[in-house]
Design a protein around this motif. Structure first.
Motif, PDB file in Angstrom:
ATOM      1  N   MET A  47       0.830  -1.207   0.000  1.00 53.04           N
ATOM      2  CA  MET A  47       0.000   0.000   0.000  1.00 53.04           C
ATOM      3  C   MET A  47       0.866   1.258   0.000  1.00 53.04           C
ATOM      4  SD  MET A  47      -2.842  -1.140   2.770  1.00 53.04           S
ATOM      5  CE  MET A  47      -3.223  -2.892   2.886  1.00 53.04           C
ATOM      6  N   ARG A  48       1.963   1.217   0.736  1.00 53.39           N
ATOM      7  CA  ARG A  48       2.880   2.363   0.722  1.00 53.39           C
ATOM      8  C   ARG A  48       3.437   2.585  -0.687  1.00 53.39           C
ATOM      9  NH1 ARG A  48       4.748  -0.375   5.552  1.00 53.39           N
ATOM     10  NH2 ARG A  48       4.170   0.786   7.430  1.00 53.39           N
ATOM     11  N   PHE A  99       0.716   2.220  11.097  1.00 52.09           N
ATOM     12  CA  PHE A  99       0.598   2.421   9.650  1.00 52.09           C
ATOM     13  C   PHE A  99      -0.271   3.643   9.364  1.00 52.09           C
ATOM     14  CE2 PHE A  99      -2.022   1.851   5.845  1.00 52.09           C
ATOM     15  CZ  PHE A  99      -1.031   1.784   4.866  1.00 52.09           C
ATOM     16  N   ALA A 100      -1.426   3.740  10.043  1.00 52.58           N
ATOM     17  CA  ALA A 100      -2.326   4.876   9.815  1.00 52.58           C
ATOM     18  C   ALA A 100      -1.596   6.190  10.060  1.00 52.58           C
ATOM     19  CB  ALA A 100      -3.550   4.765  10.726  1.00 52.58           C
ATOM     20  N   ARG A 101      -0.816   6.231  11.127  1.00 47.83           N
ATOM     21  CA  ARG A 101      -0.113   7.474  11.455  1.00 47.83           C
ATOM     22  C   ARG A 101       1.024   7.764  10.480  1.00 47.83           C
ATOM     23  NH1 ARG A 101       1.753   9.430  17.492  1.00 47.83           N
ATOM     24  NH2 ARG A 101       2.535  11.464  16.853  1.00 47.83           N
ATOM     25  N   ASP A 102       1.758   6.733  10.092  1.00 49.16           N
ATOM     26  CA  ASP A 102       2.940   6.943   9.256  1.00 49.16           C
ATOM     27  C   ASP A 102       2.606   7.157   7.785  1.00 49.16           C
ATOM     28  OD1 ASP A 102       4.416   6.588  11.532  1.00 49.16           O
ATOM     29  OD2 ASP A 102       5.055   4.547  11.053  1.00 49.16           O
ATOM     30  N   ALA A 103       1.569   6.479   7.283  1.00 44.39           N
ATOM     31  CA  ALA A 103       1.350   6.429   5.837  1.00 44.39           C
ATOM     32  C   ALA A 103       0.196   7.291   5.337  1.00 44.39           C
ATOM     33  CB  ALA A 103       1.102   4.972   5.414  1.00 44.39           C
ATOM     34  N   SER A 104      -0.745   7.642   6.204  1.00 50.93           N
ATOM     35  CA  SER A 104      -1.967   8.297   5.737  1.00 50.93           C
ATOM     36  C   SER A 104      -1.746   9.764   5.408  1.00 50.93           C
ATOM     37  CB  SER A 104      -3.064   8.206   6.805  1.00 50.93           C
ATOM     38  OG  SER A 104      -3.295   6.880   7.187  1.00 50.93           O
ATOM     39  N   ASP A 105      -2.473  10.247   4.413  1.00 51.45           N
ATOM     40  CA  ASP A 105      -2.575  11.692   4.190  1.00 51.45           C
ATOM     41  C   ASP A 105      -3.507  12.301   5.229  1.00 51.45           C
ATOM     42  OD1 ASP A 105      -1.004  12.242   1.701  1.00 51.45           O
ATOM     43  OD2 ASP A 105      -2.319  10.670   0.958  1.00 51.45           O
TER      44      ASP A 105
END
Length: 256
Positions: free
Chosen positions: A195-196, A214-220
């Protein structure tokens, strides 16, 4: 993006089952290329929201627009027209969906699973479909597993094959419903990495997840849901550092 129309626009979307409200007049706009994580307690409507976007569930009222294809209903009592069904079919061609349980055909190899949609739905030529399917399996790190059957690979590998299968239909949007919940913990990151990578390529993605790192690191940005409503929508740093709503704060305390 200034002066641009969102790729996904949801207005006042409502959905109930047997009189029980699951989604209550929720609205959101999502720009092309955004990676959006949807978080919240179990049973709050996250999965139903994704299923409404992909027309696996018919909305009761409100509107969903994806890539300029618009579905709208005034109420649950409004008859579902042939035009609505036609537009729903068109919309599904633009949206890929990845489920918790992989949903791969066990009697087909990973390669055959990835090839199936373009062959059956789009009637594309087998040699072209196979070439593309092998490319997608390489993209998700499964080129050496193309001839293997789902039961002979790990859960993480099955889920990556499911992502490749969804990508084979050339979607504009990818939806993921708890894609790592059925995977052994040590295999989770290999799925999240796909996904990244897709995010770097500009794919628009909505992910229902309990993977807070993941939500914190990857999300807009992140949407927090509770009781069928969008309680808070903010960027990943803000919602974790200084959530505005007490309900969001209460939920996130479980992950601190």
């Amino acid at each position: 993006m200034e002066n641009s129309k969102p790729l996904i626009s949801v207005k006042n979307l409502s959905k109930s089952y047997e009189g029980h409200k699951v989604l209550g007049k929720i609205s959101v706009d999502i720009e092309e290329g955004d990676l959006v994580s949807i978080i919240g307690p179990s049973g709050c409507g996250k999965s139903t929201f994704l299923r409404c976007l992909n027309c696996l569930e018919i909305i009761d009222s409100g509107s969903v627009v994806i890539d300029k294809i618009a579905l709208e209903r005034k109420s649950a009592n409004e008859p579902i027209s042939d035009d609505f069904h036609d537009k729903a079919h068109q919309l599904r061609q633009h949206v890929g969906m990845v489920f918790q349980a992989f949903n791969l055909f066990p009697h087909k190899t990973l390669l055959q699973n990835v090839m199936l949609g373009p062959l059956v739905v789009k009637k594309e030529k087998p040699d072209i479909v196979e070439e593309k399917a092998r490319h997608l399996l390489r993209k998700v790190g499964l080129s050496h597993f193309a001839e293997r059957y789902p039961e002979s690979v790990s859960g993480g590998q099955r889920q990556r094959a499911a992502i490749a299968r969804a990508l084979a239909m050339n979607p504009k949007v990818m939806l993921y419903d708890e894609p790592t919940s059925s995977i052994d913990p040590e295999m989770v990151d290999e799925v999240l990495q796909v996904m990244r990578d897709l995010d770097k390529e500009g794919m628009t993605q909505l992910i229902v997840t309990h993977e807070m790192k993941f939500a914190r690191d990857a999300s807009d940005y992140i949407i927090y849901m509770e009781h069928g409503e969008f309680i808070e929508i903010s960027d990943e740093d803000e919602i974790f550092i200084a959530p505005k709503d007490e309900r969001t704060r209460r939920f996130l305390r479980n992950f601190m």
